[in-house]
Design a protein around this motif. Sequence first.
Motif, PDB file in Angstrom:
ATOM      1  N   VAL A 142      -4.111   3.274   6.720  1.00  0.00           N
ATOM      2  CA  VAL A 142      -4.583   3.401   8.049  1.00  0.00           C
ATOM      3  C   VAL A 142      -5.235   4.891   8.021  1.00  0.00           C
ATOM      4  O   VAL A 142      -4.673   5.728   7.443  1.00  0.00           O
ATOM      5  CB  VAL A 142      -3.750   3.246   9.185  1.00  0.00           C
ATOM      6  CG1 VAL A 142      -4.425   3.761  10.330  1.00  0.00           C
ATOM      7  CG2 VAL A 142      -3.024   2.039   9.365  1.00  0.00           C
ATOM      8  N   ALA A 143      -6.632   4.969   8.669  1.00  0.00           N
ATOM      9  CA  ALA A 143      -7.375   6.199   8.747  1.00  0.00           C
ATOM     10  C   ALA A 143      -7.702   6.299  10.270  1.00  0.00           C
ATOM     11  O   ALA A 143      -8.095   5.310  10.818  1.00  0.00           O
ATOM     12  CB  ALA A 143      -8.626   6.320   7.964  1.00  0.00           C
TER      13      ALA A 143
ATOM     14  N   ARG B  99       0.535   2.869   6.153  1.00  0.00           N
ATOM     15  CA  ARG B  99       1.130   2.200   7.277  1.00  0.00           C
ATOM     16  C   ARG B  99       2.624   2.296   7.532  1.00  0.00           C
ATOM     17  O   ARG B  99       3.155   1.931   6.107  1.00  0.00           O
ATOM     18  CB  ARG B  99       0.638   0.715   7.826  1.00  0.00           C
ATOM     19  CG  ARG B  99       0.628   0.547   9.487  1.00  0.00           C
ATOM     20  CD  ARG B  99      -0.103  -0.775   9.621  1.00  0.00           C
ATOM     21  NE  ARG B  99       0.282  -2.192   9.100  1.00  0.00           N
ATOM     22  CZ  ARG B  99      -0.284  -2.948   9.279  1.00  0.00           C
ATOM     23  NH1 ARG B  99      -1.357  -3.436  10.079  1.00  0.00           N
ATOM     24  NH2 ARG B  99       0.264  -4.317   8.825  1.00  0.00           N
ATOM     25  N   ALA B 100       3.490   2.232   8.540  1.00  0.00           N
ATOM     26  CA  ALA B 100       4.904   2.260   8.577  1.00  0.00           C
ATOM     27  C   ALA B 100       5.408   0.974   7.850  1.00  0.00           C
ATOM     28  O   ALA B 100       6.426   1.206   7.050  1.00  0.00           O
ATOM     29  CB  ALA B 100       5.502   2.385   9.913  1.00  0.00           C
TER      30      ALA B 100
ATOM     31  N   ALA C  47       0.723  -1.045   0.000  1.00  0.00           N
ATOM     32  CA  ALA C  47       0.011  -0.014   0.037  1.00  0.00           C
ATOM     33  C   ALA C  47       1.050   1.311   0.123  1.00  0.00           C
ATOM     34  O   ALA C  47       0.255   2.455   0.027  1.00  0.00           O
ATOM     35  CB  ALA C  47      -0.836   0.002   1.188  1.00  0.00           C
ATOM     36  N   ALA C  48       2.165   1.041  -0.134  1.00  0.00           N
ATOM     37  CA  ALA C  48       2.908   2.216  -0.050  1.00  0.00           C
ATOM     38  C   ALA C  48       2.830   3.472  -0.997  1.00  0.00           C
ATOM     39  O   ALA C  48       2.653   4.524  -0.771  1.00  0.00           O
ATOM     40  CB  ALA C  48       4.526   1.965  -0.243  1.00  0.00           C
TER      41      ALA C  48
END
Length: 133
Positions: free
Chosen positions: A96-97, A89-90, A66-67
């Motif tokens: 993420v929301a 996400r990291a 998802a980067a």
Amino acid sequence: MFRRRSLPLLAALLAPLPALAHLPAGSRGPNGGQVQDIGPYHGEMVAKDGELTLFLFDHNDRPVAAAGASGSAVLLAEGRQQTLPFTPRADGAALVATGEFRAAPGLRVVVQLVPGPGLTRAQARFTPADPPR
């Protein structure tokens, strides 16, 4: 005689393959969230109080990074509407929301997703806190 031997083989080759319907819409995914089709992907939404996590999978159920993705969630909870931006996400495995809401039955989420640069926007509707169908 040749035809009788080849008939079972032919029937096996032409039989429908149930494995093609891996993550059907509305089912639960590998992370316990609700699955919906979203553009060329399967999206799995996991809702916890104050946080939505969206995992992406290709149609062979392989995780998609998802980067490079972006999007937003329009959330309806407890009679209140919010628009929350997604951020990767990291670890790059999900989007993420975060916001102020409870992950209770009746939570409705419309996701607008741009999977990456130059790709078409896709949309899906989730009810992530409702029991599976």
